[in-house]
Each structure stands twice: as C-alpha cells, then as structure tokens.
Design a protein around this motif. Sequence first.
Motif, PDB file in Angstrom:
ATOM      1  N   GLU A  24      -4.907   2.765 -18.636  1.00  0.00           N
ATOM      2  CA  GLU A  24      -4.874   1.641 -19.572  1.00  0.00           C
ATOM      3  C   GLU A  24      -4.367   0.396 -19.051  1.00  0.00           C
ATOM      4  OE1 GLU A  24      -3.801   4.674 -20.146  1.00  0.00           O
ATOM      5  OE2 GLU A  24      -3.973   5.617 -22.127  1.00  0.00           O
ATOM      6  N   ARG A  25      -4.746  -0.945 -19.850  1.00  0.00           N
ATOM      7  CA  ARG A  25      -4.011  -2.160 -19.391  1.00  0.00           C
ATOM      8  C   ARG A  25      -2.403  -1.844 -19.851  1.00  0.00           C
ATOM      9  NH1 ARG A  25      -8.680  -6.252 -21.286  1.00  0.00           N
ATOM     10  NH2 ARG A  25      -9.818  -6.474 -19.399  1.00  0.00           N
TER      11      ARG A  25
ATOM     12  N   TYR B  53      -2.407  -7.553 -18.360  1.00  0.00           N
ATOM     13  CA  TYR B  53      -3.918  -6.715 -17.842  1.00  0.00           C
ATOM     14  C   TYR B  53      -3.576  -5.670 -16.660  1.00  0.00           C
ATOM     15  CZ  TYR B  53      -6.955  -9.484 -20.796  1.00  0.00           C
ATOM     16  OH  TYR B  53      -7.542  -9.739 -22.039  1.00  0.00           O
TER      17      TYR B  53
ATOM     18  N   VAL C  86      -3.125  -2.705 -14.445  1.00  0.00           N
ATOM     19  CA  VAL C  86      -3.426  -1.164 -14.733  1.00  0.00           C
ATOM     20  C   VAL C  86      -1.918  -0.358 -14.898  1.00  0.00           C
ATOM     21  CG1 VAL C  86      -4.441   0.861 -14.102  1.00  0.00           C
ATOM     22  CG2 VAL C  86      -5.564  -1.203 -13.798  1.00  0.00           C
TER      23      VAL C  86
END
Length: 287
Positions: free
Chosen positions: A160-161, A192, A194
């Motif tokens: 997810e971000r 943003y 990861v």
Amino acid sequence: MPELPEVEALANHLREHAVGRQVARVDPASMSVLKTFDPPVSALHGRPVTGADRHGKFLDLDCDGLHLVSHLSRAGWLRWHDTASTVPPKPTGKGPIALRVHLEAPGGPGFDLTEAGTQKRLAVYVVTDPAQVPGIARLGPDAMDLSRAGLAELLAGRTERLKNLITDQSVLAGIGNAYSDEILHVAKLSPYAVAGRLDEAKLDALHAALHTVLSDAVSRAAAGKPAQLKGEKRSGMRVHAREGLPCPVCGDTVRAVSFADRSFQYCPTCQTGGKPLADRRLSRLVR
C-alpha cells in the motif's frame, strides 16, 4: 477529525474532572448515536466514574466496569460544562448535541458529545468490555507504543501507499489524515511511497517522526482545555490544511491532492524530490 493527541487530551480532561463523580443521568439527543442497546444507557445511572482511557481514536469512560465508549468521527467533539439544563435535549437528531452526560446531579457538571454538520457519524456504545466495540476489536497497535522493530515488522511486505497504510486503524491505531501529513513531512517521505519498500534510513526517519510529531502534539494538547484543542491542533501544523502557503522548512509552496471526500497536503521539495503529485482536480482541468 479528532486524532490520537486530541482524544488523549479529552481522556485526560475526564480523568481530572469526571473521575470520582457519579453519573446522574445520560440524555441521548439522537437515538441513532447509540450503537448498542444492552446494557441500556440508563444502566450507567448511579455508577461512579472510575477511569477514562483512549483506544486509538475511541474515547472510553469507565463507570465502575460499565464503559461509555464514543467515536467522535469527523466532526464530533466533547464539550465540558459546569452546569447544564435539567431538561433533556429533544431527540430530533438535528441539533449539534448528540448525547449529554450529567454528573453528580441533573444540571450539574458533565459533558456533551456534539457533532457539527448534517452527516451524523458520531457513535456511542455502552459495553462491559471496550473490546466489544467492533472498531476497537479491529485496532492495530497504538501509534504511541510502536517500537522501531515493530514498525519494520508492520510495514514488511506491504504494497500500500504509505499514507494509506499509516491511517488504516486496523494496521496502526490513532493516526488520521492530519497527523499523517505532518509525520510524512517531518520524515521527508512521499505519501505515495510503497510502505514495504522503505530502506533502513527511511524506516528510522519514519519512526522518529511518528513519535516526535505525536509526542509534541500530545504535550501541546494536554496544556489546553477541550474548547482550545481544535485551534491548538491547527496552529501546530506545518503542511496539513496549508495548501498554497510556504513550507516552514524549505519555503516551497505546500501542495494538495484531493479525493472525493478528503485531501492531503505535502511539500514537493521536502518529500517528493520537487515533483508535484498527480491531483484529480488538475487532471479534470486538463481534459
């Protein structure tokens, strides 16, 4: 939305002003605010307040083993009063008062749970164990208690971000939209990024920022009264809700990314290598 620092400050206020007093009466001003029916709110009447606690962004008033748990959602608040009307608020659900708690005697000291706006999402539960509240049962580890090793384990393998992950209450409890903006800015990390791809240095920066931002906010909030907490929160922000203003660190213009029901703010120079992130508002204009 009240987040970890504000809810902790409200819990501390209740420890100082409500603990040791007896619940005289509880007046729901909207039946939709009550998410449980057994035990009824009337079971709180006559019980002493023995504690106040926080679970993520949930506020817990312990009344001798019976818990009045509330989630203030996006526009809710706790308003303390030294005196109040003895007439129960009309249960229309249209006014700002969602629930009133009288301590010692009807009309005496106590507090209102209020909610601004037309979207009524404030939730109140009466339970024998806070873990009976579904939202509390789903909570991840508390953000204030998370070690560096615990953070690394929590992020490992996640795709997810980063912004989305640290505001997911089932992953990490207590952080919302505002403080996640501040934490990522202090850590100099892109919203943003990861989550599972942070190197050791970035993990160190994220853990340090998480504890610094939250600890400072808790300290500031603890010094004020409930009515002052919203203003104190806004005054301490570096990037959140400051779109178009200069970053206090580098002077670049703070930018925002907007979604249907929320937005977040960041500094391109500090966090994204000088590159603005895609914003749906601008995309629509280009088309």
